[in-house]
Design an enzyme around this catalytic site. Structure first.
Site, PDB file in Angstrom:
ATOM      1  N   LYS A  37       0.940  -1.241   0.121  1.00 34.56           N
ATOM      2  CA  LYS A  37       0.041   0.253  -0.041  1.00 34.56           C
ATOM      3  C   LYS A  37       0.960   1.505   0.036  1.00 34.56           C
ATOM      4  O   LYS A  37       1.979   1.143   0.591  1.00 34.56           O
ATOM      5  CB  LYS A  37      -0.864   0.013   1.207  1.00 34.56           C
ATOM      6  CG  LYS A  37      -1.768  -1.215   1.469  1.00 34.56           C
ATOM      7  CD  LYS A  37      -2.728  -1.312   0.386  1.00 34.56           C
ATOM      8  CE  LYS A  37      -3.746  -2.507   0.896  1.00 34.56           C
ATOM      9  NZ  LYS A  37      -4.973  -2.840  -0.163  1.00 34.56           N
ATOM     10  N   HIS A  54      -6.561 -13.576  -7.593  1.00 33.29           N
ATOM     11  CA  HIS A  54      -7.575 -12.674  -6.793  1.00 33.29           C
ATOM     12  C   HIS A  54      -8.963 -12.547  -7.468  1.00 33.29           C
ATOM     13  O   HIS A  54      -9.189 -12.754  -8.286  1.00 33.29           O
ATOM     14  CB  HIS A  54      -6.937 -11.170  -6.759  1.00 33.29           C
ATOM     15  CG  HIS A  54      -7.456  -9.997  -5.788  1.00 33.29           C
ATOM     16  ND1 HIS A  54      -8.847  -9.643  -6.163  1.00 33.29           N
ATOM     17  CD2 HIS A  54      -6.962  -9.780  -4.740  1.00 33.29           C
ATOM     18  CE1 HIS A  54      -9.082  -8.789  -5.193  1.00 33.29           C
ATOM     19  NE2 HIS A  54      -8.057  -8.723  -4.344  1.00 33.29           N
TER      20      HIS A  54
END
EC number: 4.1.1.39
Length: 453
Positions: A175, A294
């Protein structure tokens, strides 16, 4: 001319619209071991009997159309039609029922999840006679399972490649997921891997944007992997997202990852599509790459309780199409019922044979025969204090993903990774010693903090 194709002008056929249930509702039908079985949650329009709507689902997802056609006489409907063979009400829900449909195996192309879904859910969900429709579960027969390669490697082969046993694997998504340069991104990867994580990860929407092109990211992440491996003596990896706008570009990125010698790549299997996913899975098996999956976009399909598809169906489809990991969510802090449902599809990902258990949302017994298992990835808002519960609930064959739970540490990325690794090893050690993680989890973590660097 063959009697089957000969035109018999004097005989003709009975044209017109007739009720679906006359052909497709067959409560006396005994399902075959080779049938694909589906459980649909049906919410019909007012005034339509359940038998008619269940039969309509079977018809519109197999051989039927809105009217009788003369070419029906050129084939054997009894051989190829779907059959609604059982209907039951949904407890606690007014005007909803489960329709069980059996499909002959000949309706489906071998080894194609794409074709399976095109047939079963491709058209019927827009049927105006239904207010809502949800596919709750599928039974994939052994005869069809054996036409799929499945995961590139599976749980045991992955552990052997990584030389890591007896505990869950640890992972972190870098992140902020968008905006970092490739060099700064690689720095964060190195800090997390050096601190003790097994993997770091591209976020699902990191592909090849102007601020960080894919080739630059791959190079800096590979450098971080090799540096952290040299310093820790452990095998490390970063989920390099190979998802792209075309299958050709996706494979090109996977080829470059293989040339760099990294252990794993990643794919967004719903937005990328099942055909692309299966192609990438085959490439990964042939070239020794692990494949992380994902599930971006899954909530568009599975969030509504009465329309769409349950995630357990998407999980089964992924195991067939191919992937070594898939995000499964987490049950920490959720209601007990949701915990049972989540662990139901976690078992469908990992185990070879799963018994029917309606309390866990499993409508059919599923035999995966020799298809490798998939590691579930527990994610979404978890942190170090969840470690005891996660260790107990998911067991060793899982991946625990701490994004903000690693990078949000007040001392930085590496200390965040250290905290997660120390907490995990403390919980595994306590569990193996017979301690109660549910009751003593907080104390176990606090004890570990005293000796953590």
């Amino acid at each position: 001319m063959s009697p089957q194709t000969e035109t018999k002008a004097g005989v003709g056929f009975k044209a017109g619209v007739k009720e679906y249930k006359l052909t497709y509702y067959t409560p006396e039908y005994e399902t075959k071991d080779t049938d694909i079985l589906a459980a649909f949650r049906v919410t019909p329009q007012p005034g339509v009997p359940p038998e008619e709507r269940g039969a309509a689902v079977a018809a519109e997802s197999s051989t039927g159309t809105w009217t009788t056609v003369w070419t029906d006489g050129l084939t054997s409907l009894d051989r190829y039609k779907g059959r609604c063979y059982h209907i039951e009400p949904v407890p606690g829900e007014e005007d909803q029922f489960i329709a069980y449909v059996a499909y002959p195996l000949d309706l489906f192309e071998e080894g194609s999840v794409t074709n399976m879904f095109t047939s079963i859910v491709g058209n019927v969900f827009g049927f105006k006679a239904l207010r809502a429709l949800r596919l709750e579960d599928l039974r994939i027969p052994v005869a069809y399972v054996k036409t799929f390669q499945g995961p590139p490697h599976g749980i045991q082969v992955e552990r052997d490649k990584l030389n890591k046993y007896g505990r869950p694997l640890l992972e972190c998504t870098i992140k902020p997921k968008l905006g970092l340069s490739a060099k700064n991104y690689g720095r964060a990867v190195y800090e997390c891997l050096r601190g003790g994580l097994d993997f770091t990860k591209d976020d699902e929407n990191v592909n090849s944007q102007p601020f960080m092109r894919w080739r630059d990211r791959f190079l800096f992440c590979a450098e971080a992997i090799y540096k952290s491996q040299a310093e820790t003596g452990e095998i490390k990896g970063h989920y390099l997202n190979a998802t792209a706008g075309t299958c050709e570009e996706m494979i090109k990125r996977a080829v470059f990852a293989r040339e760099l010698g990294v252990p794993i790549v990643m794919h967004d299997y719903l937005t990328g599509g099942f055909t692309a996913n299966t192609s990438l899975s085959h490439y990964c098996r042939d070239n020794g790459l692990l494949l992380h999956i994902h599930r971006a976009m899954h909530a568009v399909i599975d969030r509504q309780k009465n329309h769409g598809m349950h995630f357990r169906v998407l999980a089964k489809a992924l195991r067939m199409s191919g992937g070594d990991h898939i995000h499964s969510g987490t049950v920490v802090g959720k209601l007990e019922g949701e915990r049972d449902i989540t662990l139901g599809f976690v078992d469908l990902l990992r185990d070879d044979y799963i018994e029917k258990d309606r309390s866990r949302g499993i409508y059919f017994t599923q035999d995966w025969v020799s298809l490798p298992g998939v590691l579930p990835v527990a994610s979404r808002g978890i942190h170090v204090w969840h470690m005891p519960a996660l260790t107990e609930i998911f067991g060793d064959d899982s991946v625990l993903q701490f994004g903000g739970g690693t990078l949000g540490h007040p001392w930085g990325n590496a200390p965040g990774a250290v905290a997660n690794r120390v907490a995990l090893e403390a919980c595994v050690k306590a569990r193996n010693e017979g301690r109660d993680l549910a009751a003593e989890g907080g104390e176990i973590i606090r004890e570990a903090c005293k000796w953590s660097p």
